[in-house]
Design a protein around this motif. Structure first.
Motif, mmCIF file in Angstrom:
data_model
loop_
_atom_site.group_PDB
_atom_site.id
_atom_site.type_symbol
_atom_site.label_atom_id
_atom_site.label_comp_id
_atom_site.label_asym_id
_atom_site.label_seq_id
_atom_site.Cartn_x
_atom_site.Cartn_y
_atom_site.Cartn_z
ATOM 1 N N THR A 56 -5.501 -13.341 -3.077
ATOM 2 C CA THR A 56 -4.197 -13.143 -3.747
ATOM 3 C C THR A 56 -4.041 -11.505 -3.820
ATOM 4 O OG1 THR A 56 -4.635 -13.425 -5.932
ATOM 5 C CG2 THR A 56 -3.671 -15.344 -4.739
ATOM 6 N N ASN A 58 -1.602 -9.230 -3.332
ATOM 7 C CA ASN A 58 -0.530 -8.555 -4.003
ATOM 8 C C ASN A 58 -0.591 -8.759 -5.496
ATOM 9 O OD1 ASN A 58 1.319 -7.797 -1.681
ATOM 10 N ND2 ASN A 58 1.167 -10.193 -1.183
ATOM 11 N N ARG A 61 -3.334 -6.551 -6.513
ATOM 12 C CA ARG A 61 -2.906 -5.026 -6.353
ATOM 13 C C ARG A 61 -1.986 -4.983 -7.934
ATOM 14 N NH1 ARG A 61 1.924 -2.340 -4.755
ATOM 15 N NH2 ARG A 61 2.725 -4.046 -3.684
ATOM 16 N N MET A 62 -1.405 -5.837 -8.205
ATOM 17 C CA MET A 62 -0.420 -5.795 -9.627
ATOM 18 C C MET A 62 -1.428 -5.709 -10.747
ATOM 19 S SD MET A 62 2.491 -8.609 -10.635
ATOM 20 C CE MET A 62 3.273 -8.160 -12.378
ATOM 21 N N ASP A 269 2.214 -15.429 -3.750
ATOM 22 C CA ASP A 269 1.538 -14.083 -3.751
ATOM 23 C C ASP A 269 2.545 -13.310 -2.693
ATOM 24 O OD1 ASP A 269 -0.826 -12.243 -4.408
ATOM 25 O OD2 ASP A 269 -0.838 -12.119 -2.102
ATOM 26 N N ASN A 270 2.948 -13.760 -1.777
ATOM 27 C CA ASN A 270 3.686 -12.957 -0.717
ATOM 28 C C ASN A 270 5.131 -12.720 -1.257
ATOM 29 O OD1 ASN A 270 1.682 -13.240 1.342
ATOM 30 N ND2 ASN A 270 2.655 -14.424 2.554
ATOM 31 N N GLY A 273 4.724 -9.805 -3.525
ATOM 32 C CA GLY A 273 4.371 -8.485 -2.790
ATOM 33 C C GLY A 273 5.682 -8.059 -2.396
ATOM 34 N N GLU A 274 6.594 -8.735 -2.077
ATOM 35 C CA GLU A 274 8.064 -8.524 -1.378
ATOM 36 C C GLU A 274 8.936 -7.862 -2.719
ATOM 37 O OE1 GLU A 274 9.731 -11.950 0.472
ATOM 38 O OE2 GLU A 274 8.203 -11.730 2.020
ATOM 39 N N ALA A 277 7.538 -4.503 -3.369
ATOM 40 C CA ALA A 277 7.974 -3.545 -2.180
ATOM 41 C C ALA A 277 9.348 -3.300 -2.213
ATOM 42 C CB ALA A 277 7.617 -4.352 -0.796
#
Length: 467
Positions: A56, A58, A61-62, A269-270, A273-274, A277
């Motif tokens: 996962t 994103n 990264r969080m 997870d995507n 990420g969006e 972003a």
């Protein structure tokens, strides 16, 4: 109604900043707040919490850029009471909604008119408010729908039972039913999560110039393992050993439930990420705080296999249990301006802490008492963090259960209806809750049972004698 028409423009969401307490020192615009609530995502379902079967990135990264909590707890071990606890800042010994109680033909037990919620808190603080995903705290036309509970915009499922389907016959936009006739007769034309995510993203864009509070209550990865067989799914299609799910208990049959589950969490997870972003694209990344968590532990429905994925991580138990695996959940908080990157917190916290946390974050006084403690000292690494004397849960299915954690000691009483068993665990040495120490520490059992007995008020709707 076509999809384009669903992506409305929220031009009416006008929110003013609170009046300055000191005219000579104008108050800085408060942080935007995004609270992402997954559905039945286990403590071990993210790679930053130890998931080995898939990644996962994103959410990892969080966590790497923010703070990861190791001892955060949901409001309950099933959806409705957990969400009621989150919304009201009260644990399940004090909330109005303490169990999953269906209202026919669509919806659940409502909160009372006038209930003070996170939405109302944020409206009082001058925020535009929106919730996108699952509600599950009332029924259409009741006094407890998002629009009466502090949310300017709502798009998603009113009813958590209807949210079992990812290809629903309808969703709700505020009080308007949005129909999807193409999904009738087991059609798989319109996938709900992508629509809900698009609405959430539009809300963020529409309110980029004012403070906003967005709750993104996706239903992933709950219930049936039914999702588009697109590129996300195809990357896992041949990755795992599979036992086809036959569709028992009314869920859709699934040929490859393990691949489906991995794809569902990856899709979630995507989405995260969006969101991150988009915040950066809008220049809001430093002025927005993002919370991510789950409403309870992992489920075993619709072909899901938490044993295969070790979705509970190092914990014991799944959804509907008051063991750690049923109630301890991932919790990641991100804000590059205020939260030190790569930090990990062992602070013991719970859903009912969000009300006082957002109250302090926005500088808004609470008009109600809560069971929570603000997490701001931990999040900002400033000042002394107050600790809970205890955390308490109750569960109104399967005979009734209660649990209380005080320090590293945890007492579980189950079932409440019928012969009662007491279980005592030392979480410091026995995180998996394997060794019941009740007979060895009777004084500790008595101490915690006294706390447990005094932790709750009686509820006329949810009592342990209820069938």
């Amino acid at each position: 109604m076509n999809i384009k028409s669903l992506l409305y423009t929220s031009g009416s969401l006008l929110a003013a900043l609170p009046a300055c307490k000191n005219a000579e020192q104008p108050r800085q615009q408060p942080l935007n707040v995004i609270y992402i609530l997954a559905d039945d995502l286990g403590y071990g379902d993210l790679s930053c919490y130890g998931q080995q079967k898939f990644q996962t990135p994103n959410l990892d990264r969080m966590a790497a850029e923010g703070m990861l909590f190791t001892q955060h707890y949901a409001g309950c071990t099933v959806s409705a009471p957990s969400r009621a606890s989150l919304m009201t800042g009260l644990h399940t010994g004090h909330t109005q909604v303490r169990g999953n109680r269906e209202i026919s033909p669509e919806g659940q037990e409502p909160m009372a008119a006038g209930t003070f919620t996170l939405g109302k808190l944020m409206q009082d603080a001058g925020y535009a408010t929106g919730i996108f995903g699952k509600w599950g705290l009332g029924y259409p036309g009741s006094v407890s729908v998002p629009g009466t509970m502090g949310f300017d915009e709502f798009y998603g499922y009113n009813c958590q039972r209807q949210a079992h389907s990812y290809y629903p016959s309808h969703l709700w936009h505020n009080n308007e039913k949005v129909l999807f006739p193409e999904n009738e007769n087991n059609g798989r034309a319109t996938y709900s999560q992508d629509l809900i995510h698009a609405q959430a993203m539009q809300f963020i864009k529409n309110n980029k110039n004012k403070p906003f509070f967005a709750m993104l209550t996706y239903t992933l990865p709950h219930a049936e393992m039914n999702l588009p067989h697109d590129s996300i799914y195809r990357q896992f299609e041949n990755s795992f050993e599979e036992t086809p799910y036959d569709g028992s208990r009314g869920y859709t049959p699934v040929e490859k439930p393990n691949a489906s589950f991995a794809a569902m969490v990856t899709r979630l997870d995507n989405y995260v990420g969006e969101v991150l972003a988009e915040l950066k694209e809008l220049g809001l990344d430093k002025s927005t705080i993002v919370f991510f968590t789950s409403d309870n532990g992992p489920h075993t429905e619709g072909g899901a296999n938490p044993d295969f994925f070790k979705s509970y991580g190092p914990l014991n138990g799944t959804k509907r249990a008051l063991y750690e695996g049923g109630i301890r959940v991932p919790f990641i908080v991100w804000n590059p301006q205020k939260i030190k990157a790569g930090t990990k917190s062992d602070h013991i916290s719970a859903f009912w802490d969000m009300m006082p946390t957002l109250s302090e974050l926005t500088g808004t006084d609470l008009p109600v008492e809560t069971d929570g403690i603000s997490l701001i000292p931990t999040l900002y690494s400033e000042g002394k963090q107050k600790e809970h004397d205890y955390l308490y849960w109750e569960f109104h299915e399967q005979g009734g259960r209660q649990a209380l954690r005080s320090g590293n000691w945890k007492l579980i009483r189950q079932p409440i209806v019928g012969e009662t068993a007491l279980e005592l665990y030392d979480l410091n040495s026995d995180l998996h809750e394997d060794t019941n120490l009740a007979s060895e520490y009777p004084d500790k059992v008595k101490e915690l049972e006294t706390l447990m007995n005094n932790a709750r008020t009686e509820s006329p709707t949810f009592n342990f004698g209820r069938k």
